[in-house]
Each structure stands twice: as C-alpha cells, then as structure tokens.
Design a protein around this motif. Structure first.
Motif, PDB file in Angstrom:
ATOM      1  N   VAL A 181       0.708  -1.304   0.261  1.00 18.40           N
ATOM      2  CA  VAL A 181       0.085   0.218  -0.165  1.00 18.40           C
ATOM      3  C   VAL A 181       0.780   1.115  -0.195  1.00 18.40           C
ATOM      4  N   MET A 184      -3.022   6.257   0.950  1.00 19.90           N
ATOM      5  CA  MET A 184      -3.932   6.285   2.400  1.00 19.90           C
ATOM      6  C   MET A 184      -5.292   6.162   1.460  1.00 19.90           C
ATOM      7  N   LYS A 211      -9.922   0.723   7.974  1.00 15.93           N
ATOM      8  CA  LYS A 211     -10.116   0.516   8.897  1.00 15.93           C
ATOM      9  C   LYS A 211      -9.111  -0.345  10.329  1.00 15.93           C
ATOM     10  N   LEU A 213      -5.550  -0.965   9.017  1.00 13.80           N
ATOM     11  CA  LEU A 213      -4.340  -0.081   9.221  1.00 13.80           C
ATOM     12  C   LEU A 213      -4.239   1.538   9.831  1.00 13.80           C
ATOM     13  N   GLN A 250      -6.988 -13.042  11.300  1.00  9.83           N
ATOM     14  CA  GLN A 250      -6.900 -12.174  10.558  1.00  9.83           C
ATOM     15  C   GLN A 250      -5.785 -10.240  11.195  1.00  9.83           C
TER      16      GLN A 250
END
Ligand SMILES: Nc1ncnc2c1ncn2[C@@H]1O[C@H](COP(=O)(O)OP(=O)(O)OP(=O)(O)O)[C@@H](O)[C@H]1O
Length: 730
Positions: A181, A184, A211, A213, A250
């Motif tokens: 990534v 943002m 959400k 991260l 997760q």
C-alpha cells in the motif's frame, strides 16, 4: 446457532402423508416433469447406479414407479387422513408434544402402509418419488415498493501517500514492500493523524475501506517510539478486541507484517478454540499487542494469573457496535473493569462501518472528548449528520429477489449454478440463519449440485463456516476460501464482520439479517477497497417491506426476477424434461419448461432428503433452527418477519421435506438425556422476551466460536484445583 440453547424434541414420525383427496392437482406439465424424474431415477437404480443422497439404506417409503402418486400440495391441516399438523410455524414451536401413545396411534393413519407394502413386493431396487406442485398455492408476488434513496457515498482512496505522514521510515517501507500500500484511504488519512496526536476516536467508514491499518499504523508508530524500548516482559501495551476468531487471526497477521522491522514488539492472539495452556504460556512470556475475542479475554482475566494490564496504553474495539451489543455486554464490563483498575492513561478507539453516536456514548469506556471521524458524505458532498444512515461501497450492486417459500431452495440452487457453473470466476458467500441449516445445505448441494451426476469438472466447491465447527476446521476453511479463486461459502453471521476475503463477487443473503447494520456488514464482504461486487437478498412475498426498512438507512436495492434466476436451469440438461430447448419456443412454453425443470430439481432434493432417516432428521433440524432464528427478529421488525406469517408446509419444502413435520417443539421429551443437561437454568425459547432471544442468538453464534464452553471450563477448574493447580483452567 448452537443447539444447546434450545431443547429440541424432533419427532421422527414424519412418514410422508398420502393424501387420499386432492386439494389441487398438478398441471399436466408438472406431472410430466414428475414422471420423467421418476422414470430416470428408476432406470438409474435398475442400472445399479449409486443412488444420490446421503449414505444409508433405502427407506420403506420407496416404492415401485407404478405405485407413484403425485404428492398434492395440501396444507397440512386440510389432510383428511392424518392428525392435523400445525397450521402455521408458530404452532410448530408450541411446546405441546404428542404423547408416545398418541403418536403410535396416529402413525398408521399418516402412512397407509398396507397399500404400499403390498405393491412394494419385489421392488427392492425400485423407487418412489413424490414431489408437490412447486408453482401452485404460492402467495402472489407483490410489486415491491422501493422508496427513493440518496445513497451515501464515501470516497475510498485519496492521493496522499503514507510517506507524507511523520512515520518511521521502516514503517513506511513495510507498508510499501510487505503490505503493498502506498496511498492512504480516506479513513486512514483522517484517522492516523488524530490517533498519532494521542486523542481518543470513534471511527466510522464503509466496509473494506482500510480501518485496520487506520488504527494499526498509528499504534505501531507509537509503540516503536517508546523509550526505553518495549520488552516482552512489559506485557500488553495495546488490547484489540474483535468479535470473532477469524477476525482475530486476520488482524494478528496484519500486525505480524506491520511489526516486521520492530521485532522487539510482540503481537499475540487469544481466542476460543485454541489451547488455553499454550495461550497462558504465551501470556507468561509476554505479548505486547494483544488481539483477542471478548469471551476468551474474560476467561483469562478470571483464570490466568500472569495476565496483567498495568502497562496498557491503547484499547481498540474493532466492530465496536457488535462488541457493545447485547450479547457481549457482560464480557465488555469485565474487560473494562479489569483495564480501568490499573495502568497509565489510555487511548481508546472504536471502529465500525455501522457505529452510531448513541452507541459509542453508551460504551461506558470513559472516553476523553473523542474525535468523531465519519468518512461518509451524501451525494452533494455534505457530511451526513444522521448517523443511522449507512454507506455501502460505491461499486456494490445490490439486488433483491422475491421468492415464495416453496421455491427458495430451487431458486438458490439455480442462482449458484448460473454463477458457478455457467459463468466463470465467481466466488460466492451465502448467508444462512443457523448452523444446522448451513450443514444441511452443504450436504444437500454436495449431493445434488456437485456430486458425480453433476458432470461438472472441476466439481462445484462448497465450503461452510459457522460457530459450531471445531477451530482447526474453521481456520482451514477460512484460509481455503480466502485463497481460492472460485467457490461457494455457506455460512452464518460468524463471517459477516470484518473478514477480508479477496475477490468475492457475490453475497447472497438467503435469510435476511436481523438488523440493517448486519445487512451492511454482510454485503461488505464484497466490493472491498474500491473493487466491484454484487449482492442478492432473498425475501418472501410477505417480507417485501424489508426493502423500505433498508431504504430508511439509505440502502437501495434493485429487483431481480425469480423467473430470471430459475431460467438458468435451461442451461443444465440434467434437469431437462422434454429434450433440448431449441430457443425458438414461445415465452409461455419457455416458462413452462423452466417450471418443469425446477420441479425436477426439487424432486432430486426431496429424494436425497428422504433417502434415509438420518437425512430427514437433518432436514428437520435445519427447519427447526430456521424457525427458531425467525423468532429472533427484533420487535421493530416483527411486522415484516413474524413466525405466524410462515406457512410451515411451504417452509418445510425449502428444506426438501415433503411434509410439514409434526411435533417440532422447544422442550425436551421427559426423561431424555438432553433434558437432564438442559433443564437446568435453560428455559424454552418461547418463554424468553424478544430482547433476550436476540441476545442469546447473537451471543451463541458469535460466542460459540470464541469463548469456549464455560461449563466445561468450570468443571475443569474444579478438577485442576482438586489436583492442587492454583487458579488454572487447563
Ligand atoms: N491504503 C491502502 N491501499 C490499498 N489497499 C489497502 C489500503 N489500506 C487497506 N487496504 C486493503 O483493503 C482491504 C480492506 O481493509 P480492512 O479489512 O482494514 O477494511 P475495513 O474497513 O476494516 O473493513 P470492514 O468494515 O469490513 O472490517 C484489505 O485487503 C487491506 O489490505
């Protein structure tokens, strides 16, 4: 939902009734379809092909084809030859159980054995197939009123890069290289600076908007900067509470990745289903970022001496509205009391796609002037102040279909076939209201849609996930479905929240969820992080005002026609009745042929279900659990979902049962083994208030998978204490 909360006594005297009087005869085309299916089944058996269905011997209600008799769609109470069945599903939940003596008297009436037994002679291999008319006596499908809705829009991505934030360069490098990534998302852009400044926050943004991260990055940034460096032995500095085991796993994996450059900070996960002894050992060694389900954390607070919260600086409630829900109330109180008793000032963060201000104020988490972050805005670009209006992903196409109860099963099957057999690359999640119904559908679909007869290479791949499964299996299924490119996951709401399974193309809600918020979370398993996705909600004709209820939360659905879905059966020659469809027929003839094929498919389902007593019982359990779940809709939904509005016979059909079973009750038969364990402190569901029922159902579904069996724990504790092991539950 866990069976143990109810006391069931499913009578096994469900021999199909043979009606001597016709109520309404099937059309000649439907008869034709039946004959065709019967003939085919008969010749298959003559050829010695394995009978489709669950294992087990043929039952005595299999009769030679000449004995065939079309099952009429006679409402149970109109049958002239048997004990009247309950008129509606509400009666089916009545605690009245026929006494054994009464039952044995009623039995000969329900099955005219003498007639069939005579004709059954020499017909060991023959089969008798019955199916009721699927397209008769259904309620009309109403025009669905779809109020105009201004859908809330949230922009997922921004053009701002993580490198612009004041983050440790190794953290930025990890985001780019390990997590792939760079820019943002909106919620990250708004949340990360707030959390880095040390403020509390209540964060709401649509499903799949990043959400995790949004709180993970500032948490890691802040902990890596702590001087002197954090040591394992410091214990938890952050506690992250999530509602399900899969979400805990997760989130744990994301923190493992984020912490790659900061090896001195140790993440750890606590969740039901795992060995407590191993968890205790890990706690003793030290976990700095503790990710946990509520029940298991409470378990350790009560029983593990080595758990200490004196260093906790962060408390994060992911899926906060679920954690603050009725079902978790008590657990959360224990957790907060334990955290509040000790430790430095704490930063609190609540996140969810469906968090309302009222709920966050209720939290009792003594938040210090929390910043409200709401990414949603309406189409005019104005932030929407009414917070029970939910945003759903922009590229999500939401559909609904109105299907009469009797046709639900074939319609679901036709939809699955159309996507997974005749289109390619689909990955579907089907939400069902109970664990038993998930189990039942899995076996049924594997037998009929995916078995050798389906001649499908590779065969359709069905998986299932629910709270009554063993943890290893749950983990395996979650991983398998996450990694696979195509397949069908049948599941309960245990998979509704937070799970990030890539490339899911369709969400099917076979049973509508109990709240609009749950609707949003279920459909949010697709169309994540700007991707495309679709959803389909099944409603019966009596339930169509649910569309208005969703519209009140700014959710808008388009209608799909049941006939369109069923027409996929025209592509499958397995269900053909009169030869290949040549495409030149009139629309009336086409419609008729679709109906015939649907009838053949339903016949297949029914013959699998009625192949042996075990499968009949499995279908009954599934039906019973469906009815039970139906009673759990909150009072403000009862005008849409009321058990009394259900036709038990039609509902039974959607579980492949030829008749409405009798004696579905919520109290145990006297003297049964179940009785002994369950009578203590457990009341029949019927006597609970709706609120209590919702709480139990919610809790049982989510908690059955996470906090273990408290009774077992207590017993074990007693044993270990007797063995001199202080405070241990292991
Ligand atoms: N900045 C980003 N750029 C690209 N992908 C991202 C970014 N942030 C997160 N993602 C990816 O987006 C997906 C969804 O993220 P996440 O699970 O955190 O969403 P969520 O908002 O918590 O969803 P839900 O409300 O369903 O829990 C994940 O696969 C994640 O890796």
């Amino acid at each position: 939902m866990a069976d143990d909360m109810l006391m069931l006594n499913l009578s096994s005297d469900s021999a199909p009734a043979f009606h001597t009087k016709s109520y309404q005869r099937p059309t000649s085309q439907e008869k034709w379809a039946l004959k065709k299916a019967q003939k085919r089944k008969y010749s298959e058996i003559q050829k010695g092909l394995p009978n489709k269905g669950f294992n087990g011997p043929k039952t005595k209600d299999q009769h030679p084809p000449e004995d065939k008799e079309e099952e009429e769609d006679v409402p149970a109470h109109k049958s002239p030859v048997r004990k009247p069945a309950p008129k509606d599903a509400a009666n089916a939940l009545s605690p009245e159980t026929p006494k054994p003596a009464q039952r044995s008297q009623a039995q000969p009436k329900t099955t005219p054995k003498s007639k069939h037994e005579g004709e059954h002679k020499g017909g060991e291999d023959s089969v008798f197939i019955k199916t009721s008319s699927l397209f008769r006596n259904n309620p009309d499908i109403p025009d669905v009123h779809r109020p105009a809705v201004t859908q809330l829009m949230e922009k997922v991505f921004t053009s701002d890069s993580f490198a612009e934030l004041d983050l440790h360069p190794h953290l930025v490098a990890t985001l780019t290289k390990v997590l792939n990534v760079t820019t943002m998302t909106s919620v990250q852009k708004e949340t990360i600076p707030v959390l880095l400044s040390g403020r509390d926050a209540v964060v709401r943004s649509q499903t799949g908007s990043g959400k995790t991260l949004a709180y993970g990055i500032p948490l890691v940034q802040s902990l890596q900067a702590v001087e002197p460096k954090i040591k394992r032995g410091d214990g938890p500095l952050a506690v992250i509470v999530v509602p399900t085991r899969e979400l805990a796993q997760q989130s744990f994996h994301i923190f493992q990745k984020l912490l790659k450059p900061f090896t001195w900070i140790v993440p750890g996960v606590l969740m039901g289903g795992e060995k407590r002894k191993a968890e205790k050992a890990r706690l003793r060694k030290g976990i700095n970022i503790l990710i946990t389900t509520p029940g298991r954390l409470v378990d350790h607070i009560k029983n593990t001496l080595s758990i200490a919260f004196s260093a906790v600086r962060w408390l994060i409630l992911d899926e906060a509205d679920r954690i603050l829900d009725l079902g978790f109330e008590k657990d959360l109180t224990v957790i907060l009391n334990s955290l509040n008793a000790t430790g430095p000032p704490r930063q609190n963060v609540l996140l969810s796609a469906t968090l309302t201000d009222g709920l966050s104020r209720l939290a009792g988490i003594s938040m210090k002037e929390p910043v409200s972050i709401h990414v949603g805005e309406n189409s005019e670009g104005i932030n929407e102040p009414t917070l029970d209006h939910f945003a759903v992903p922009e590229r999500l196409q939401q559909h609904m279909v109105v299907v009469p109860s009797k046709l639900r099963l074939v319609c679901l099957a036709a939809f699955i076939l159309s996507k997974c057999k005749f289109e390619k690359g689909h990955k579907i999640i089907v939400f069902v209201s109970s664990c038993e119904a998930v189990e039942f559908l899995l076996i049924l679909f594997n037998a009929v849609l995916s078995g050798p007869k389906a001649k499908q290479q590779p065969p359709l791949s069905f998986l299932r996930l629910h709270g009554n499964m063993k943890q290893e299996e749950r983990t395996e299924v979650f991983q398998e479905f996450s990694l696979c490119r195509t397949g069908i996951l049948l599941c309960t709401d245990v998979a509704a929240r937070g799970l990030d399974m890539p490339q899911v193309t369709w969400i099917v809600q076979y049973n509508p969820p109990t709240t609009p918020a749950e609707y949003v979370h279920r459909v949010g398993r697709t169309a994540r992080i700007g991707a495309k996705g679709s959803s389909l909600l099944f409603l019966t004709p009596a339930e169509t005002t649910y569309v208005t209820s969703l519209a009140n939360h700014n959710i808008s659905l388009s209608e799909m026609k049941m006939e369109t879905i069923l027409s996929a059966l025209m592509l499958d020659d397995r269900f053909k009745v009169r030869g290949k469809y040549d495409g030149k027929k009139s629309s009336g003839a086409l419609e008729q042929e679709v109906r015939e094929r649907a009838t053949v498919l339903q016949t297949e389902f029914e013959s699998v279900v009625h192949n042996d007593d075990d499968s009949v019982q499995a279908a009954k359990r599934a039906l019973q659990s469906f009815l039970r779940a139906y009673t759990a809709y909150p009072s403000n939904m009862k005008h849409i979902f009321h058990i009394k509005a259900l036709h038990l016979g039609h509902a039974a059909k959607s579980f492949g049962l030829r008749d409405a079973p009798q004696g579905l009750v919520t109290v145990p038969a006297k003297g049964s083994n179940k009785d002994k364990g369950q009578a203590k402190g457990k009341r029949p569901l019927k006597k609970l208030s709706t609120e209590e029922r919702v709480a139990i159902l919610t809790r049982s579904e989510y908690a059955s998978g996470m906090d273990g069996d408290f009774a077992a724990k207590k017993k074990k504790k007693k044993n270990t204490q007797a063995n001199g092991e202080e405070g241990s539950v292991e």
